[in-house]
Design a protein around this motif. Structure first.
Motif, mmCIF file in Angstrom:
data_model
loop_
_atom_site.group_PDB
_atom_site.id
_atom_site.type_symbol
_atom_site.label_atom_id
_atom_site.label_comp_id
_atom_site.label_asym_id
_atom_site.label_seq_id
_atom_site.Cartn_x
_atom_site.Cartn_y
_atom_site.Cartn_z
ATOM 1 N N ASN A 17 47.695 15.052 68.124
ATOM 2 C CA ASN A 17 47.413 13.719 67.626
ATOM 3 C C ASN A 17 46.667 13.829 66.300
ATOM 4 O OD1 ASN A 17 44.866 14.556 68.481
ATOM 5 N ND2 ASN A 17 44.364 12.639 69.509
ATOM 6 N N LYS A 18 46.421 12.707 65.653
ATOM 7 C CA LYS A 18 45.641 12.712 64.420
ATOM 8 C C LYS A 18 44.180 12.854 64.805
ATOM 9 C CE LYS A 18 44.710 10.137 60.167
ATOM 10 N NZ LYS A 18 43.261 10.473 60.161
ATOM 11 N N PHE A 19 43.539 13.898 64.320
ATOM 12 C CA PHE A 19 42.141 14.139 64.627
ATOM 13 C C PHE A 19 41.252 13.089 63.942
ATOM 14 C CE2 PHE A 19 42.386 19.043 65.462
ATOM 15 C CZ PHE A 19 43.210 18.795 66.541
ATOM 16 N N GLY A 20 40.104 12.810 64.549
ATOM 17 C CA GLY A 20 39.184 11.867 63.932
ATOM 18 C C GLY A 20 38.202 11.288 64.921
ATOM 19 N N GLU A 21 37.693 10.104 64.597
ATOM 20 C CA GLU A 21 36.810 9.360 65.493
ATOM 21 C C GLU A 21 37.698 8.416 66.300
ATOM 22 O OE1 GLU A 21 34.063 7.667 62.648
ATOM 23 O OE2 GLU A 21 32.578 9.200 63.163
#
Length: 392
Positions: A17-21
């Motif tokens: 998935n797109k990493f982040g918060e």
């Protein structure tokens, strides 16, 4: 005893998935998203019933959040009724999960397996997302004296500066490079450019590391599917192969170490992996390195044999690890820009190598990529895992 030299396990799918918060996703949501992306990446499709076992790389439950995490934490959200092994080996958990899964295939226990790395770090305050405030290391004498990851890794940076004339500008160039690469990666957390000046003028965290020398705490998940070389063509015409792996260890407490200008665990792991793959450092086309801090990546250039000892600063000055350099490093953006969801990191690195060796990395594609390396330091250098992949 000699290590197995004909080690070869195919990777036929990879997704993340797109990493982040990711406050909108739970731990299980991320796992499901990465798993579905991984299944979708298998060119000829795959029957989920072909997957005979799975490994989950995570530090969730031990270093983060203090919740119970086991094999069922992967099996339940994916609806799997197969053996699932949970691997926790600090920051190398994902890479070591791949290593263990590959060994099970080589041992003949299974033909096709799944590896998932996942971490939920942003649902708690930053200071509580790692070990410092969670009690896991509170029995150690140095815990109440301000020891932290930037301090422990910063010791290595300071010692390297003293021994070899390395400068903060050299470390800053690592951050600039990785942020640039991150702008080309749709799955990266930080997708913006920075400059050397911004790195040098950022608030100091622990000398010589400023704010922009440090990777972020991050949510994320990644997955890969491994199988035997014989079965690989059933799933894809473009498999890549794990051909070498190594795991090195060192003492846990940094004040007991014999050196502060290298990580012996890195050197051990790399030597094992090169020997198993039957190659030298010069043969590597690109590498995904553990840049939790900028000084970590620079010292790792030397530990892995990409340049001579003490020449890491000069190597980056000359463009060696740049996207168009002789051996591009962290073309995904690395931990610095892509993010560092601890257990997911090594599996995400394998995702990048999967795309690169198949020629599918888009604007960040490395020309003529043939051999790719992933590397994770665990903890503050007490262990290191190196995996080597080939498209031949």
């Amino acid at each position: 005893m000699a290590r197995k030299k004909n080690f070869k396990v195919a990777v036929v799918g990879a997704g993340m998935n797109k990493f982040g918060e990711l406050f909108h996703q739970s731990y299980e949501d991320m796992i499901v998203e990465a798993y579905r992306a991984c299944l979708k990446s298998v060119d000829k499709g795959i029957d989920e019933n072909d997957i005979q076992a799975a490994w989950l790389g995570t530090v969730q439950g031990s270093l983060i959040r203090r919740e119970l995490v086991s094999g069922s934490s992967l099996a339940e959200p994916l609806g799997l009724s197969i053996p699932v092994t949970r691997i926790e080996n600090v920051c190398a958990a994902g890479s070591d999960a791949i290593r263990n899964a590959a060994c099970a295939i080589m041992a003949g226990l299974y033909e096709t397996v799944l590896v998932v790395g996942a971490e939920k770090m942003r649902d708690v305050p930053s200071r509580a997302s790692l070990v410092a405030n969670r009690g896991i290391m509170s029995h150690l004498w140095w815990h109440p004296r301000g020891a932290s990851a930037p301090m422990v890794f910063g010791q290595i940076g300071t010692a390297h500066m003293h021994a070899y004339g390395t400068t903060r500008e050299h470390f800053a160039k690592v951050a600039v490079k990785n942020h640039h690469n991150g702008t080309l990666n749709p799955h990266a957390f930080f997708r913006f450019e920075i400059t050397v000046e911004k790195v040098l003028n950022a608030p100091m965290v622990s000398w010589p590391l400023g704010l922009l020398d440090c990777c972020p705490t991050t949510d994320g998940a990644a997955a890969v599917i491994l199988t035997t070389p014989e079965r690989a063509r059933q799933y894809t015409d473009k498999p890549i192969y794990l051909i070498g792996t190594g795991l090195g260890v060192d003492v846990a407490n940094s004040h007991w170490r014999s050196t502060y200008t290298e990580w012996p665990a890195n050197i051990q792991a790399a030597r094992q992996a090169y020997e198993m793959a039957g190659i030298t450092p010069q043969d590597i086309s690109l590498a995904e390195l553990h840049d939790c801090f900028t000084c970590t990546e620079l010292v790792t250039y030397e530990d892995l044999g990409f340049c001579e000892k003490g020449r890491g600063g000069k190597w980056i000055d000359n463009g060696g690890p740049m996207l168009d350099g002789e051996k591009p490093c962290n073309v995904s953006g690395g931990l610095k820009a892509k993010g560092h969801p601890v257990g997911a990191t090594g599996v995400a690195q394998a995702n990048e190598i999967f795309l690169q060796l198949r020629g599918e990395a888009g604007k960040r594609q490395v020309s003529n990529a043939r051999l790719g390396l992933t590397h994770n330091i665990g903890g503050a250098g007490q262990l290191s895992c190196v995996n080597i992949y080939s498209n031949e």
